[in-house]
Scaffold this motif. Structure first.
Motif, PDB file in Angstrom:
ATOM      1  N   PRO A  27      67.138 -21.662  22.120  1.00 51.75           N
ATOM      2  CA  PRO A  27      65.857 -22.370  21.454  1.00 51.75           C
ATOM      3  C   PRO A  27      65.346 -23.305  22.740  1.00 51.75           C
ATOM      4  CG  PRO A  27      67.349 -22.012  19.746  1.00 51.75           C
ATOM      5  CD  PRO A  27      68.096 -21.404  21.167  1.00 51.75           C
ATOM      6  N   THR A  28      66.392 -24.046  23.246  1.00 52.57           N
ATOM      7  CA  THR A  28      66.196 -25.150  24.192  1.00 52.57           C
ATOM      8  C   THR A  28      65.521 -24.359  25.290  1.00 52.57           C
ATOM      9  OG1 THR A  28      68.346 -25.786  23.629  1.00 52.57           O
ATOM     10  CG2 THR A  28      67.330 -27.102  25.167  1.00 52.57           C
ATOM     11  N   ALA A  29      66.059 -23.451  25.767  1.00 61.72           N
ATOM     12  CA  ALA A  29      65.474 -22.622  27.002  1.00 61.72           C
ATOM     13  C   ALA A  29      63.957 -22.351  26.738  1.00 61.72           C
ATOM     14  CB  ALA A  29      66.294 -21.531  27.457  1.00 61.72           C
ATOM     15  N   LEU A  30      63.594 -21.890  25.495  1.00 66.42           N
ATOM     16  CA  LEU A  30      62.339 -21.395  25.174  1.00 66.42           C
ATOM     17  C   LEU A  30      61.466 -22.604  25.253  1.00 66.42           C
ATOM     18  CD1 LEU A  30      62.983 -18.816  22.240  1.00 66.42           C
ATOM     19  CD2 LEU A  30      61.970 -18.216  24.582  1.00 66.42           C
ATOM     20  N   PHE A  31      62.097 -23.799  24.498  1.00 63.15           N
ATOM     21  CA  PHE A  31      61.325 -24.940  24.530  1.00 63.15           C
ATOM     22  C   PHE A  31      61.006 -25.444  25.738  1.00 63.15           C
ATOM     23  CE2 PHE A  31      62.966 -29.356  24.484  1.00 63.15           C
ATOM     24  CZ  PHE A  31      61.750 -30.043  23.638  1.00 63.15           C
ATOM     25  N   TYR A  32      61.814 -25.535  26.801  1.00 61.67           N
ATOM     26  CA  TYR A  32      61.538 -25.965  28.008  1.00 61.67           C
ATOM     27  C   TYR A  32      60.522 -25.034  28.935  1.00 61.67           C
ATOM     28  CZ  TYR A  32      64.481 -30.040  28.124  1.00 61.67           C
ATOM     29  OH  TYR A  32      64.785 -31.464  28.130  1.00 61.67           O
ATOM     30  N   PRO A  80      53.101 -34.330  16.745  1.00 61.99           N
ATOM     31  CA  PRO A  80      53.493 -33.326  17.675  1.00 61.99           C
ATOM     32  C   PRO A  80      53.675 -32.036  16.973  1.00 61.99           C
ATOM     33  CG  PRO A  80      55.497 -34.729  17.078  1.00 61.99           C
ATOM     34  CD  PRO A  80      54.133 -35.140  16.031  1.00 61.99           C
ATOM     35  N   PHE A  81      54.211 -31.080  17.838  1.00 56.90           N
ATOM     36  CA  PHE A  81      54.478 -30.000  17.335  1.00 56.90           C
ATOM     37  C   PHE A  81      55.984 -29.932  16.899  1.00 56.90           C
ATOM     38  CE2 PHE A  81      51.353 -28.195  20.424  1.00 56.90           C
ATOM     39  CZ  PHE A  81      50.523 -27.304  19.355  1.00 56.90           C
ATOM     40  N   TYR A  82      56.194 -29.293  15.763  1.00 55.85           N
ATOM     41  CA  TYR A  82      57.438 -29.395  15.225  1.00 55.85           C
ATOM     42  C   TYR A  82      58.362 -28.019  15.157  1.00 55.85           C
ATOM     43  CZ  TYR A  82      56.432 -34.064  13.305  1.00 55.85           C
ATOM     44  OH  TYR A  82      56.032 -35.315  13.203  1.00 55.85           O
ATOM     45  N   THR A  83      59.352 -28.255  15.181  1.00 56.92           N
ATOM     46  CA  THR A  83      60.308 -26.741  15.126  1.00 56.92           C
ATOM     47  C   THR A  83      60.138 -26.089  13.869  1.00 56.92           C
ATOM     48  OG1 THR A  83      62.390 -27.785  14.558  1.00 56.92           O
ATOM     49  CG2 THR A  83      61.971 -27.299  16.911  1.00 56.92           C
ATOM     50  N   THR A  84      60.114 -24.701  14.045  1.00 52.39           N
ATOM     51  CA  THR A  84      59.911 -24.078  12.501  1.00 52.39           C
ATOM     52  C   THR A  84      61.092 -23.080  12.456  1.00 52.39           C
ATOM     53  OG1 THR A  84      58.175 -22.860  13.267  1.00 52.39           O
ATOM     54  CG2 THR A  84      57.618 -24.740  11.764  1.00 52.39           C
ATOM     55  N   ASN A  85      61.226 -22.427  11.522  1.00 52.64           N
ATOM     56  CA  ASN A  85      61.820 -20.949  11.410  1.00 52.64           C
ATOM     57  C   ASN A  85      60.662 -19.997  11.101  1.00 52.64           C
ATOM     58  OD1 ASN A  85      63.995 -22.353  11.342  1.00 52.64           O
ATOM     59  ND2 ASN A  85      64.609 -22.508   9.328  1.00 52.64           N
ATOM     60  N   ILE A  86      60.698 -19.078  11.710  1.00 46.25           N
ATOM     61  CA  ILE A  86      59.570 -17.955  11.527  1.00 46.25           C
ATOM     62  C   ILE A  86      60.079 -17.150  10.491  1.00 46.25           C
ATOM     63  CG2 ILE A  86      58.735 -15.736  12.648  1.00 46.25           C
ATOM     64  CD1 ILE A  86      58.716 -17.257  15.302  1.00 46.25           C
ATOM     65  N   PHE A 115      66.953 -16.358  17.974  1.00 45.77           N
ATOM     66  CA  PHE A 115      65.573 -16.419  18.596  1.00 45.77           C
ATOM     67  C   PHE A 115      64.496 -17.009  17.390  1.00 45.77           C
ATOM     68  CE2 PHE A 115      67.782 -13.097  21.064  1.00 45.77           C
ATOM     69  CZ  PHE A 115      67.388 -13.393  22.289  1.00 45.77           C
ATOM     70  N   PHE A 116      64.811 -17.116  16.344  1.00 41.81           N
ATOM     71  CA  PHE A 116      63.618 -17.347  15.346  1.00 41.81           C
ATOM     72  C   PHE A 116      63.820 -18.620  14.559  1.00 41.81           C
ATOM     73  CE2 PHE A 116      63.274 -13.020  16.349  1.00 41.81           C
ATOM     74  CZ  PHE A 116      62.084 -13.230  17.026  1.00 41.81           C
ATOM     75  N   GLU A 117      64.863 -19.229  14.740  1.00 38.20           N
ATOM     76  CA  GLU A 117      65.395 -20.464  13.899  1.00 38.20           C
ATOM     77  C   GLU A 117      65.372 -21.492  14.809  1.00 38.20           C
ATOM     78  OE1 GLU A 117      68.814 -19.076  10.727  1.00 38.20           O
ATOM     79  OE2 GLU A 117      68.796 -20.901  11.555  1.00 38.20           O
ATOM     80  N   GLY A 118      64.399 -22.545  14.209  1.00 36.86           N
ATOM     81  CA  GLY A 118      64.509 -23.940  14.775  1.00 36.86           C
ATOM     82  C   GLY A 118      63.557 -23.853  16.114  1.00 36.86           C
ATOM     83  N   ILE A 119      62.633 -23.312  16.192  1.00 36.47           N
ATOM     84  CA  ILE A 119      61.895 -22.982  17.566  1.00 36.47           C
ATOM     85  C   ILE A 119      60.453 -23.417  17.393  1.00 36.47           C
ATOM     86  CG2 ILE A 119      63.458 -21.031  18.342  1.00 36.47           C
ATOM     87  CD1 ILE A 119      60.308 -19.888  17.545  1.00 36.47           C
ATOM     88  N   TYR A 120      59.810 -23.529  18.606  1.00 37.76           N
ATOM     89  CA  TYR A 120      58.550 -24.015  18.610  1.00 37.76           C
ATOM     90  C   TYR A 120      57.648 -22.661  18.766  1.00 37.76           C
ATOM     91  CZ  TYR A 120      59.940 -28.609  19.375  1.00 37.76           C
ATOM     92  OH  TYR A 120      60.198 -30.058  19.349  1.00 37.76           O
ATOM     93  N   ILE A 121      56.744 -22.472  17.847  1.00 36.52           N
ATOM     94  CA  ILE A 121      55.832 -21.308  17.827  1.00 36.52           C
ATOM     95  C   ILE A 121      55.222 -21.219  19.247  1.00 36.52           C
ATOM     96  CG2 ILE A 121      53.733 -20.379  16.903  1.00 36.52           C
ATOM     97  CD1 ILE A 121      54.550 -21.608  14.097  1.00 36.52           C
TER      98      ILE A 121
END
Lengths: 348, 317
Positions: free
Chosen positions: B10-15, B129-135, B148-154
């Protein structure tokens, strides 16, 4: 004067004028008085002998980074890496300043030479990659800038100090600071580096205009293929040009490390001397004299900007906007030439 | 192992998200033959507009604020990038110089207006701001769901979707073919009736729009405010991703994901057994070193579009 030469002189002057005009318009639109703004700018740059000293101090590294970029330009190379070369030069100068204990006539030259060599090495990598593998120097030098920034910060934190953000000050034997210059400028930070910078400008002029090496470098810049056909070693000239350019930029780092600050600190971003050097070189039409004049102009603008918030309430960043616009105008000289030619034709 | 993946990915996706958007912009611009060093400046503009819009309208727009902010940032950066297009396409200016000027100008304007409007060098933190969500649904998948889908930014997934759209546009539509033709051989393209300056204008404006999204996404997920040091080097890292990805949208996305991964390791690496002994500095400089190696041909040959960086002057050979 031939028409081409006339344009070379006119385009920068018109660009500066347009830049300042745009600055005045921006001040008007955002509710400031442009006359007050520019008066504050003038006072901040030339108001008394202190600000004059600081203006010279600020122009010193600009001369060297401007020369660096101008020199590479002459060989058809774009040295965006001056920024990184300044940083490694700065680091090397302070490192030698701190690590060695010697009398001044050995210590100071050694620290300055170290800075030049560091800058030269940093520019050698993009140079050799361009010469041997044809890799575009712009991208490599940009990447080298970031490597320089992060590696230097790491060395300051972990090698030169014990997790501090600033090194100790260098001893007097490695310092360019001058009591005499300081005393006549009400204790500004102006230092002997200005002499080195001006001397470097003379060297650049001499190499480019008066030596075979300079002739070959220019020739490669004009037409690589013709130069190769004429028997010149194009690869060697590309590397040499980058190395000399890197040396100039490394020396700019020494000006900051040995002259202005006497230390090096962890940087959160670039000091921007290399990027501003691009503006200096462009405005100075890549000639030694032009670079010196342009460096003083930008030094004065940047130094004077410091007075604008207190003197007229204008944010200092106005000067960055003006400089960026000047670059646009010089870079778009095609259109200025076109307009000038139009006027000429109509005048006849 | 699962814990590690759960903290890294999730951090990698976020950056990566801001890098992917901006790099896609770079791909469009460079594929049309316009070098875009100005990506950094376009991101600065996007970050500035995104934050200011968010601060100004968060009371009115509520939870929709960040989404509308990135759209506004996209539009403003697209307009701003026209300066680069005019200079480098119409005025035949050096594209590199014009890009450098774009970077200086964007930062100058951003900080100038911040001081003018907020009376200080940085804005307040945004409320929305944008918040993390669970899809929903996907996050319920065992193992993969939690990684991959918990606590990520859409926004991260939108960025990846954009990369596929960009690939489709560039490689499966007439528009994309024309755009690539203009970047490879403008004279041939011109002979075939393609309007070279028009294509290049569109490409640069697209890069402005995507850079604006990238900058505002960075500001609204990572930074939360705007100052002179909000965007430092992300634009150049996106440029590196363009090259490392060999000027291909999916390649650029892969490179951006990898750079995001390297950045996330430099942030959280010390808490992972495998990386705790790797000095942070190696992870910090990895994207830049890899780009140089890629260019030098040590990691496959990175070949630029043929006419990249050359102004097209009708009638000249």
């Amino acid at each position: 004067m031939s028409q081409n030469k006339l344009f070379t002189v006119l385009v920068p002057i018109i660009s500066v004028f347009l830049g300042l005009l745009a600055g005045a318009i921006i001040m008007l639109v955002s509710g400031f008085n442009p006359i007050e703004g520019y008066t504050a700018l003038w006072n901040g740059a030339f108001g008394d002998s202190y600000t004059l000293g600081e203006t010279i101090r600020r122009s010193t590294p600009y001369i060297l980074t401007g020369l660096s970029i101008a020199f590479a330009f002459r060989t058809g190379l774009f040295n965006i890496g001056a920024e990184g070369q300044v940083i490694v030069g700065w680091l090397a100068a302070v490192w030698v300043g701190l690590a060695i204990d010697a009398p001044m006539y050995i210590h100071l030259p050694l620290a300055i030479i170290a800075a030049g060599i560091a800058g030269a090495l940093w520019a050698f990598i993009p140079g050799i990659l361009k010469a041997k593998l044809g890799v575009h120097e712009v991208i490599v030098t940009i990447m080298m800038n970031y490597i320089a920034l992060f590696v230097t910060n790491d060395i300051i934190r972990n090698v030169l100090t014990d997790r501090q953000t600033t090194t100790e000050a260098i001893p007097a034997s490695a310092s360019l600071a001058s009591d005499w210059l300081q005393s006549i400028t009400l204790y500004s930070r102006v230092h002997y580096g200005i002499l080195i910078a001006l001397f470097a400008a003379v060297i650049m002029w001499f190499i480019i205009q008066r030596t075979t090496i300079g002739y070959e470098l220019k020739s490669v810049g004009y037409n690589e293929h013709a130069s190769r056909y004429a028997g010149m070693n194009v690869s060697k000239n590309i590397v040499l040009s980058m190395v000399i350019a890197g040396t100039f930029a490394g020396l700019a780092g020494a000006m900051e490390g040995l002259g202005t600050y006497g230390t090096i600190s962890v940087m959160s971003g670039f000091p921007n001397m290399g990027f501003d050097g691009i503006a200096v070189a462009l405005l100075g039409a890549n000639t030694a004299l032009g670079v010196v004049l342009a460096a003083f102009l930008f030094g004065a603008l940047k130094e004077g900007a410091g007075e604008m918030p207190t003197g007229a309430g204008v944010p200092t960043e106005l000067v960055d906007i003006i400089i960026a616009l000047i670059i646009f105008f010089v870079a778009s000289s095609y259109i200025i030439r076109w307009i000038l030619l139009r006027f000429k034709k109509e005048g006849k | 192992m699962l814990d590690i993946l759960q903290s890294i990915i999730p951090t990698a996706l976020f950056y990566s998200a801001p890098l992917i958007f901006t790099a896609l912009g770079g791909v469009f611009s460079e594929r049309s033959g316009v070098v875009n060093i100005g990506l950094e400046g376009l991101m600065v503009m996007g970050a500035f507009v995104g934050i200011v819009f968010n601060l100004t309208f968060s009371d009115v727009l509520g939870v929709w604020t960040p989404w509308i902010s990135i759209i506004v940032a996209m539009v403003v950066s697209a307009i701003f990038s026209i300066i680069h297009a005019v200079a480098s396409v119409s005025f035949h200016a050096s594209q590199v110089v014009s890009g450098v000027a774009i970077n200086m100008l964007a930062l100058g304007i951003g900080v100038y207006l911040t001081k003018q409007w907020y009376g200080k060098g940085q804005t307040d933190m945004v409320d929305q701001p944008f918040y993390t969500t669970n899809i929903p649904i996907l996050s319920d998948i065992p193992i993969i769901g939690s990684i991959f889908f918990e606590g990520i930014y859409i926004t991260s997934y939108i960025a990846i979707a954009f990369a596929f759209i960009a690939w489709f546009v560039l490689y499966r539509t007439p528009f994309g073919l024309r755009l690539r033709a203009v970047g490879e051989h403008p004279m041939a393209a011109d002979t075939n009736g393609i309007n070279v300056p028009r294509m290049r204008y569109i490409a640069v404006i697209l890069s402005g729009a995507l850079g604006g999204i990238g900058g505002s996404v960075f500001a609204l997920t990572i930074a939360s405010n705007f100052s002179h040091s909000t965007i430092v080097g992300q634009g150049f890292m996106a440029l590196a991703a363009v090259i490392f990805g060999k000027w291909h949208p999916l390649g650029a996305m892969g490179a951006a994901l990898f750079f995001g991964f390297a950045q996330s390791l430099s942030v959280i690496g010390s808490s992972i057994p495998l990386f705790e002994n790797v000095p942070q500095i190696f992870l910090l400089i990895a994207p830049y070193v890899l780009t140089i190696l890629a260019l030098a041909g040590f990691i496959g040959r990175a070949q630029a579009p043929k006419a990249n960086g050359v102004p097209y002057i009708k009638g000249s050979r």
